[in-house]
Design a protein around this motif. Structure first.
Motif, PDB file in Angstrom:
ATOM      1  N   VAL A   1       0.840  -1.194   0.000  1.00  0.00           N
ATOM      2  CA  VAL A   1       0.000   0.000   0.000  1.00  0.00           C
ATOM      3  C   VAL A   1       0.876   1.245   0.000  1.00  0.00           C
ATOM      4  N   VAL A   2       0.615   2.150  -0.949  1.00  0.00           N
ATOM      5  CA  VAL A   2       1.409   3.372  -1.066  1.00  0.00           C
ATOM      6  C   VAL A   2       0.572   4.633  -0.884  1.00  0.00           C
ATOM      7  N   VAL A   3      -0.756   4.506  -0.987  1.00  0.00           N
ATOM      8  CA  VAL A   3      -1.650   5.650  -0.798  1.00  0.00           C
ATOM      9  C   VAL A   3      -2.884   5.164  -0.053  1.00  0.00           C
ATOM     10  N   GLY A   4      -3.346   5.963   0.901  1.00  0.00           N
ATOM     11  CA  GLY A   4      -4.581   5.652   1.606  1.00  0.00           C
ATOM     12  C   GLY A   4      -5.387   6.912   1.845  1.00  0.00           C
ATOM     13  N   VAL A   5      -6.696   6.827   1.639  1.00  0.00           N
ATOM     14  CA  VAL A   5      -7.599   7.954   1.884  1.00  0.00           C
ATOM     15  C   VAL A   5      -8.846   7.447   2.585  1.00  0.00           C
ATOM     16  N   ILE A   6      -9.179   8.066   3.709  1.00  0.00           N
ATOM     17  CA  ILE A   6     -10.441   7.826   4.400  1.00  0.00           C
ATOM     18  C   ILE A   6     -11.115   9.183   4.537  1.00  0.00           C
ATOM     19  N   HIS A   7     -12.250   9.326   3.876  1.00  0.00           N
ATOM     20  CA  HIS A   7     -12.954  10.619   3.864  1.00  0.00           C
ATOM     21  C   HIS A   7     -14.225  10.518   4.691  1.00  0.00           C
ATOM     22  N   ASP A   8     -14.297  11.290   5.756  1.00  0.00           N
ATOM     23  CA  ASP A   8     -15.469  11.332   6.617  1.00  0.00           C
ATOM     24  C   ASP A   8     -16.350  12.501   6.169  1.00  0.00           C
ATOM     25  N   PRO A   9     -17.396  12.235   5.391  1.00  0.00           N
ATOM     26  CA  PRO A   9     -18.203  13.335   4.853  1.00  0.00           C
ATOM     27  C   PRO A   9     -19.027  14.047   5.919  1.00  0.00           C
TER      28      PRO A   9
ATOM     29  N   MET B   1      -6.094  -8.034  13.228  1.00  0.00           N
ATOM     30  CA  MET B   1      -5.270  -6.829  13.245  1.00  0.00           C
ATOM     31  C   MET B   1      -5.332  -6.100  14.575  1.00  0.00           C
ATOM     32  N   CYS B   2      -4.235  -5.387  14.838  1.00  0.00           N
ATOM     33  CA  CYS B   2      -4.159  -4.477  15.976  1.00  0.00           C
ATOM     34  C   CYS B   2      -3.408  -3.239  15.502  1.00  0.00           C
ATOM     35  N   ALA B   3      -4.019  -2.085  15.690  1.00  0.00           N
ATOM     36  CA  ALA B   3      -3.425  -0.803  15.309  1.00  0.00           C
ATOM     37  C   ALA B   3      -3.349   0.064  16.554  1.00  0.00           C
ATOM     38  N   SER B   4      -2.203   0.706  16.771  1.00  0.00           N
ATOM     39  CA  SER B   4      -2.054   1.480  17.997  1.00  0.00           C
ATOM     40  C   SER B   4      -1.032   2.594  17.819  1.00  0.00           C
ATOM     41  N   ASN B   5      -0.840   3.348  18.896  1.00  0.00           N
ATOM     42  CA  ASN B   5       0.199   4.378  18.898  1.00  0.00           C
ATOM     43  C   ASN B   5       1.596   3.772  19.016  1.00  0.00           C
ATOM     44  N   GLY B   6       1.676   2.483  19.183  1.00  0.00           N
ATOM     45  CA  GLY B   6       2.958   1.797  19.295  1.00  0.00           C
ATOM     46  C   GLY B   6       3.432   1.637  20.723  1.00  0.00           C
ATOM     47  N   LEU B   7       3.087   2.567  21.585  1.00  0.00           N
ATOM     48  CA  LEU B   7       3.582   2.559  22.961  1.00  0.00           C
ATOM     49  C   LEU B   7       2.890   1.507  23.814  1.00  0.00           C
ATOM     50  N   VAL B   8       1.653   1.187  23.504  1.00  0.00           N
ATOM     51  CA  VAL B   8       0.906   0.197  24.291  1.00  0.00           C
ATOM     52  C   VAL B   8       0.635  -1.071  23.485  1.00  0.00           C
TER      53      VAL B   8
ATOM     54  N   ALA C   1      -4.240   1.202   7.492  1.00  0.00           N
ATOM     55  CA  ALA C   1      -2.916   0.690   7.854  1.00  0.00           C
ATOM     56  C   ALA C   1      -1.820   1.688   7.493  1.00  0.00           C
ATOM     57  N   ILE C   2      -1.870   2.239   6.289  1.00  0.00           N
ATOM     58  CA  ILE C   2      -0.830   3.194   5.907  1.00  0.00           C
ATOM     59  C   ILE C   2      -0.994   4.512   6.663  1.00  0.00           C
ATOM     60  N   LEU C   3      -2.233   4.900   6.969  1.00  0.00           N
ATOM     61  CA  LEU C   3      -2.448   6.093   7.783  1.00  0.00           C
ATOM     62  C   LEU C   3      -1.737   5.971   9.123  1.00  0.00           C
ATOM     63  N   ILE C   4      -1.911   4.843   9.780  1.00  0.00           N
ATOM     64  CA  ILE C   4      -1.338   4.666  11.110  1.00  0.00           C
ATOM     65  C   ILE C   4       0.178   4.561  11.055  1.00  0.00           C
ATOM     66  N   GLU C   5       0.689   3.841  10.089  1.00  0.00           N
ATOM     67  CA  GLU C   5       2.147   3.741   9.958  1.00  0.00           C
ATOM     68  C   GLU C   5       2.753   5.111   9.709  1.00  0.00           C
ATOM     69  N   GLU C   6       2.139   5.866   8.814  1.00  0.00           N
ATOM     70  CA  GLU C   6       2.683   7.182   8.475  1.00  0.00           C
ATOM     71  C   GLU C   6       2.462   8.218   9.589  1.00  0.00           C
ATOM     72  N   ALA C   7       1.522   7.932  10.501  1.00  0.00           N
ATOM     73  CA  ALA C   7       1.296   8.823  11.645  1.00  0.00           C
ATOM     74  C   ALA C   7       2.190   8.457  12.827  1.00  0.00           C
ATOM     75  N   GLY C   8       3.068   7.480  12.635  1.00  0.00           N
ATOM     76  CA  GLY C   8       4.010   7.099  13.682  1.00  0.00           C
ATOM     77  C   GLY C   8       3.544   5.966  14.564  1.00  0.00           C
ATOM     78  N   GLY C   9       2.443   5.301  14.186  1.00  0.00           N
ATOM     79  CA  GLY C   9       1.921   4.214  14.986  1.00  0.00           C
ATOM     80  C   GLY C   9       2.393   2.853  14.512  1.00  0.00           C
ATOM     81  N   LYS C  10       1.718   1.837  15.005  1.00  0.00           N
ATOM     82  CA  LYS C  10       2.105   0.456  14.708  1.00  0.00           C
ATOM     83  C   LYS C  10       0.869  -0.320  14.269  1.00  0.00           C
ATOM     84  N   PHE C  11       1.028  -1.137  13.247  1.00  0.00           N
ATOM     85  CA  PHE C  11      -0.076  -1.922  12.697  1.00  0.00           C
ATOM     86  C   PHE C  11       0.436  -3.332  12.440  1.00  0.00           C
ATOM     87  N   THR C  12      -0.124  -4.313  13.151  1.00  0.00           N
ATOM     88  CA  THR C  12       0.315  -5.698  13.013  1.00  0.00           C
ATOM     89  C   THR C  12      -0.892  -6.622  13.032  1.00  0.00           C
ATOM     90  N   ASP C  13      -0.624  -7.915  12.828  1.00  0.00           N
ATOM     91  CA  ASP C  13      -1.655  -8.893  13.123  1.00  0.00           C
ATOM     92  C   ASP C  13      -1.637  -9.162  14.629  1.00  0.00           C
TER      93      ASP C  13
END
Length: 294
Positions: A143-151, A273-280, A248-260
């Protein structure tokens, strides 16, 4: 999680050149906003046209209309790109897993658009403003581009590999909570029986440990909100590629962690999946494992 890369790194790693990434992002934003306009035009709710896997897995007439709009917008600019939309695939995890496998194995293009036209269909049916399109673009399986649009809130979350994550053009970062007791953890209320059982186990083990738990009914929204720090963590037992690829790419690029759920790096075939700030992150995974969420 894999480290972030610069634009120069992207070109050395056989990523698309900068001008192509720019155009991919522009088209993804345009397509998501067009679909978002359709969602807003039916924001009071929609009639269920079909029950997919069961009576908790819904489809409306608006879902395929949004997907058609996104597909036409994408293919008008990139007619040779491949496209995987949720509404193209039969219900059930076996069908969705087979669909992404087939695209990754047999695609005639290096580019694959992975689309959920309305993430949070049950919310949409009931007129709750917690539903939105989610669009990811993969290049050679990454994944190289991700967009989530909340209208509903006018918030467009975007990420390009190596460039960070943004909301309405402003840089976003994950939250800084380092103690599990300070965290807001999101999770789902899944339609499948096995996933439901695992979610109940997760609630029991996490609720006494965290500040609170939220179930918002849209994977895209919860992933976007982890990326900008409104939520600390979001986990699910079973999701499809169109549910999580953009997030997934949003969280990685925001400095977080995304794993199974075993801590392995994200890939398009992953469903747990588990997505987080990485610290917890590791603490959440340990608690889930302890509860028998496997």
């Amino acid at each position: 999680m894999s480290s972030l890369s610069t634009n120069d790194d992207n070109e050395r790693l056989d990523f698309p050149p900068t001008e192509i990434l720019d155009t991919l992002l522009e088209v993804a934003i345009d397509a998501s906003k067009r679909a978002g306009d359709i969602i807003l035009g039916n924001a009071c709710g929609a009639e269920v046209s079909e029950r997919k896997a069961n009576n908790r897995d819904l489809l409306t007439l608006i879902d395929p209309l949004c997907e058609k709009t996104i597909r036409e917008t994408v293919l008008a600019k990139f007619p040779d790109h491949d496209f995987l939309g949720e509404e193209d695939v039969l219900p059930g995890k076996e069908a969705s897993a087979a669909a992404i496998d087939a695209k990754l194995a047999n695609s005639s293009s290096s580019y694959l658009w992975i689309v959920d036209p309305i993430d949070g269909t049950t919310n949409f049916v009931h007129g709750m403003p917690l539903c939105m399109p989610s669009i990811a673009v993969a290049y050679k399986g990454q994944v190289v581009v991700g967009v989530i649009h909340d209208p509903h809130r006018g918030e467009t979350f975007t990420a390009v590999k190596g460039r960070g994550a943004h909301m309405n053009g402003k840089r976003i970062k994950v939250g800084q909570q380092s103690t599990l007791g300070d965290t807001i953890v999101a999770m789902g209320s899944p339609p499948a029986v096995e996933s439901m059982e695992m979610s109940l186990k997760g609630v029991q083990v996490l609720m006494p440990k965290v500040r609170t738990i939220r179930m918002l009914g849209s994977a895209a929204l919860m992933l976007a909100w982890v990326a900008n720090g409104r939520l600390t963590c979001y986990w699910e037992y079973d999701l499809s590629s169109w549910d999580i690829s953009a997030g997934a790419i949003l969280i990685e690029e925001a400095g977080g962690k995304f794993t199974d759920l075993e801590g392995n790096d994200f890939n398009l075939r992953a469903r747990k999946m588990c997505a987080s700030n990485g610290l917890v992150h590791d603490e959440v995974l340990f608690a889930l494992k302890e509860a028998g969420v496997v």
